[in-house]
Design a protein around this motif. Structure first.
Motif, PDB file in Angstrom:
ATOM      1  N   LYS A 145      48.736  34.736  37.567  1.00 52.49           N
ATOM      2  CA  LYS A 145      47.997  34.367  38.782  1.00 52.49           C
ATOM      3  C   LYS A 145      48.880  34.389  40.027  1.00 52.49           C
ATOM      4  CE  LYS A 145      44.690  31.364  36.506  1.00 52.49           C
ATOM      5  NZ  LYS A 145      44.231  29.990  36.336  1.00 52.49           N
ATOM      6  N   ARG A 146      50.192  34.165  39.861  1.00 52.43           N
ATOM      7  CA  ARG A 146      51.100  34.135  41.017  1.00 52.43           C
ATOM      8  C   ARG A 146      51.473  35.522  41.512  1.00 52.43           C
ATOM      9  NH1 ARG A 146      53.526  29.581  38.120  1.00 52.43           N
ATOM     10  NH2 ARG A 146      54.968  31.040  37.143  1.00 52.43           N
ATOM     11  N   GLN A 147      51.132  36.555  40.764  1.00 51.67           N
ATOM     12  CA  GLN A 147      51.475  37.917  41.179  1.00 51.67           C
ATOM     13  C   GLN A 147      50.656  38.327  42.404  1.00 51.67           C
ATOM     14  OE1 GLN A 147      52.357  40.628  37.527  1.00 51.67           O
ATOM     15  NE2 GLN A 147      50.433  39.597  37.166  1.00 51.67           N
ATOM     16  N   ILE A 148      51.186  39.274  43.152  1.00 49.09           N
ATOM     17  CA  ILE A 148      50.393  39.827  44.249  1.00 49.09           C
ATOM     18  C   ILE A 148      49.310  40.721  43.630  1.00 49.09           C
ATOM     19  CG2 ILE A 148      52.182  39.656  46.004  1.00 49.09           C
ATOM     20  CD1 ILE A 148      52.844  42.601  45.499  1.00 49.09           C
ATOM     21  N   ASN A 149      48.198  40.854  44.327  1.00 48.82           N
ATOM     22  CA  ASN A 149      47.015  41.519  43.762  1.00 48.82           C
ATOM     23  C   ASN A 149      47.277  42.909  43.206  1.00 48.82           C
ATOM     24  OD1 ASN A 149      45.364  39.345  44.149  1.00 48.82           O
ATOM     25  ND2 ASN A 149      44.568  40.058  46.107  1.00 48.82           N
ATOM     26  N   ASN A 150      48.078  43.737  43.882  1.00 48.80           N
ATOM     27  CA  ASN A 150      48.259  45.097  43.383  1.00 48.80           C
ATOM     28  C   ASN A 150      49.098  45.148  42.107  1.00 48.80           C
ATOM     29  OD1 ASN A 150      50.658  44.488  44.615  1.00 48.80           O
ATOM     30  ND2 ASN A 150      50.832  46.414  45.736  1.00 48.80           N
ATOM     31  N   LEU A 194      48.447  43.058  39.539  1.00 48.57           N
ATOM     32  CA  LEU A 194      47.600  42.540  38.466  1.00 48.57           C
ATOM     33  C   LEU A 194      47.149  43.640  37.503  1.00 48.57           C
ATOM     34  CD1 LEU A 194      45.398  40.037  40.489  1.00 48.57           C
ATOM     35  CD2 LEU A 194      47.440  39.544  39.129  1.00 48.57           C
ATOM     36  N   GLU A 195      46.882  44.833  38.003  1.00 52.03           N
ATOM     37  CA  GLU A 195      46.434  45.936  37.153  1.00 52.03           C
ATOM     38  C   GLU A 195      47.518  46.434  36.212  1.00 52.03           C
ATOM     39  OE1 GLU A 195      44.701  49.206  39.223  1.00 52.03           O
ATOM     40  OE2 GLU A 195      43.396  47.930  40.418  1.00 52.03           O
ATOM     41  N   ASP A 196      48.770  46.122  36.500  1.00 48.23           N
ATOM     42  CA  ASP A 196      49.880  46.645  35.700  1.00 48.23           C
ATOM     43  C   ASP A 196      50.450  45.620  34.728  1.00 48.23           C
ATOM     44  OD1 ASP A 196      49.747  49.173  36.900  1.00 48.23           O
ATOM     45  OD2 ASP A 196      50.866  48.445  38.629  1.00 48.23           O
ATOM     46  N   THR A 197      49.772  44.476  34.564  1.00 51.90           N
ATOM     47  CA  THR A 197      50.174  43.455  33.600  1.00 51.90           C
ATOM     48  C   THR A 197      48.910  42.938  32.922  1.00 51.90           C
ATOM     49  OG1 THR A 197      50.023  41.727  35.284  1.00 51.90           O
ATOM     50  CG2 THR A 197      52.204  42.708  34.924  1.00 51.90           C
ATOM     51  N   ILE A 198      49.108  42.135  31.868  1.00 52.06           N
ATOM     52  CA  ILE A 198      47.960  41.590  31.149  1.00 52.06           C
ATOM     53  C   ILE A 198      48.240  40.152  30.765  1.00 52.06           C
ATOM     54  CG2 ILE A 198      48.736  42.377  28.871  1.00 52.06           C
ATOM     55  CD1 ILE A 198      45.730  43.031  28.304  1.00 52.06           C
ATOM     56  N   THR A 199      47.184  39.357  30.723  1.00 52.85           N
ATOM     57  CA  THR A 199      47.272  37.982  30.255  1.00 52.85           C
ATOM     58  C   THR A 199      45.977  37.650  29.536  1.00 52.85           C
ATOM     59  OG1 THR A 199      47.956  35.748  30.856  1.00 52.85           O
ATOM     60  CG2 THR A 199      46.313  36.789  32.279  1.00 52.85           C
ATOM     61  N   PHE A 200      45.960  36.544  28.821  1.00 51.15           N
ATOM     62  CA  PHE A 200      44.760  36.048  28.158  1.00 51.15           C
ATOM     63  C   PHE A 200      44.660  34.568  28.478  1.00 51.15           C
ATOM     64  CE2 PHE A 200      46.720  39.248  25.348  1.00 51.15           C
ATOM     65  CZ  PHE A 200      45.763  40.237  25.464  1.00 51.15           C
ATOM     66  N   SER A 201      43.474  34.120  28.894  1.00 45.22           N
ATOM     67  CA  SER A 201      43.290  32.699  29.212  1.00 45.22           C
ATOM     68  C   SER A 201      41.840  32.314  28.975  1.00 45.22           C
ATOM     69  CB  SER A 201      43.670  32.417  30.665  1.00 45.22           C
ATOM     70  OG  SER A 201      42.679  32.920  31.536  1.00 45.22           O
ATOM     71  N   ASP A 202      41.568  31.022  29.076  1.00 38.34           N
ATOM     72  CA  ASP A 202      40.191  30.561  28.898  1.00 38.34           C
ATOM     73  C   ASP A 202      39.318  30.901  30.096  1.00 38.34           C
ATOM     74  OD1 ASP A 202      41.193  28.742  30.698  1.00 38.34           O
ATOM     75  OD2 ASP A 202      40.826  26.988  29.451  1.00 38.34           O
ATOM     76  N   GLU A 203      39.872  31.576  31.080  1.00 35.94           N
ATOM     77  CA  GLU A 203      39.084  32.087  32.197  1.00 35.94           C
ATOM     78  C   GLU A 203      38.653  33.537  31.950  1.00 35.94           C
ATOM     79  OE1 GLU A 203      41.394  31.577  35.744  1.00 35.94           O
ATOM     80  OE2 GLU A 203      41.739  29.460  35.336  1.00 35.94           O
ATOM     81  N   SER A 204      39.071  34.080  30.801  1.00 35.64           N
ATOM     82  CA  SER A 204      38.806  35.483  30.480  1.00 35.64           C
ATOM     83  C   SER A 204      37.589  35.618  29.582  1.00 35.64           C
ATOM     84  CB  SER A 204      40.019  36.081  29.753  1.00 35.64           C
ATOM     85  OG  SER A 204      41.189  35.958  30.516  1.00 35.64           O
ATOM     86  N   PHE A 205      37.146  36.843  29.416  1.00 32.82           N
ATOM     87  CA  PHE A 205      36.119  37.155  28.441  1.00 32.82           C
ATOM     88  C   PHE A 205      36.377  38.552  27.912  1.00 32.82           C
ATOM     89  CE2 PHE A 205      34.365  38.853  32.350  1.00 32.82           C
ATOM     90  CZ  PHE A 205      33.680  39.999  31.964  1.00 32.82           C
ATOM     91  N   PHE A 206      35.744  38.881  26.807  1.00 34.13           N
ATOM     92  CA  PHE A 206      35.857  40.221  26.251  1.00 34.13           C
ATOM     93  C   PHE A 206      34.499  40.636  25.712  1.00 34.13           C
ATOM     94  CE2 PHE A 206      37.017  37.248  22.913  1.00 34.13           C
ATOM     95  CZ  PHE A 206      36.417  37.751  21.766  1.00 34.13           C
ATOM     96  N   TRP A 207      34.343  41.918  25.499  1.00 34.07           N
ATOM     97  CA  TRP A 207      33.086  42.430  24.965  1.00 34.07           C
ATOM     98  C   TRP A 207      33.379  43.636  24.098  1.00 34.07           C
ATOM     99  CZ3 TRP A 207      34.765  43.350  29.834  1.00 34.07           C
ATOM    100  CH2 TRP A 207      34.832  44.671  30.262  1.00 34.07           C
TER     101      TRP A 207
END
Length: 101
Positions: A31-36, A38-51
């Motif tokens: 979350k502390r990363q700058i927006n651009n 975010l696309e080049d890293t990954i995380t998993f949290s309870d704010e996420s979802f998958f399908w």
């Protein structure tokens, strides 16, 4: 859901379906990363979802959807799961265990 990872140069990495290698970072650091970045890293949290399926629509801004992207996907797609817990990274068999409902 189980997500396999590899360790490269001391970093936990996950390879996406196109072969792109994404470093995993803990959710608060992500979350502390700058927006651009975010696309080049990954995380998993309870704010996420998958399908079950593939998203080909590119980067998503939650605010572009009336009640958020999760709500949009849940209303329009089958097998959409809100993450309830994230286990890992486990080292014996390198993976994350992601549970959803």
């Amino acid at each position: 859901m189980h997500v396999r990872y590899a360790v490269q140069n001391g970093d936990i990495t996950i390879t996406d379906k196109d072969g792109k290698i994404l470093p995993w970072v803990p959710s608060k650091e992500w979350k502390r990363q700058i927006n651009n970045a975010l696309e080049d890293t990954i995380t998993f949290s309870d704010e996420s979802f998958f399908w079950e399926g593939e998203w080909t629509g590119g980067a998503v801004t939650d605010g572009d959807y009336r009640n958020g992207f999760y709500q949009y996907m849940n209303e329009n797609k089958d097998n959409v799961f809100k993450v309830t817990s994230v286990g890992g990274p486990y080292t014996l068999i390198p993976h994350f265990e992601i549970l959803g409902k």
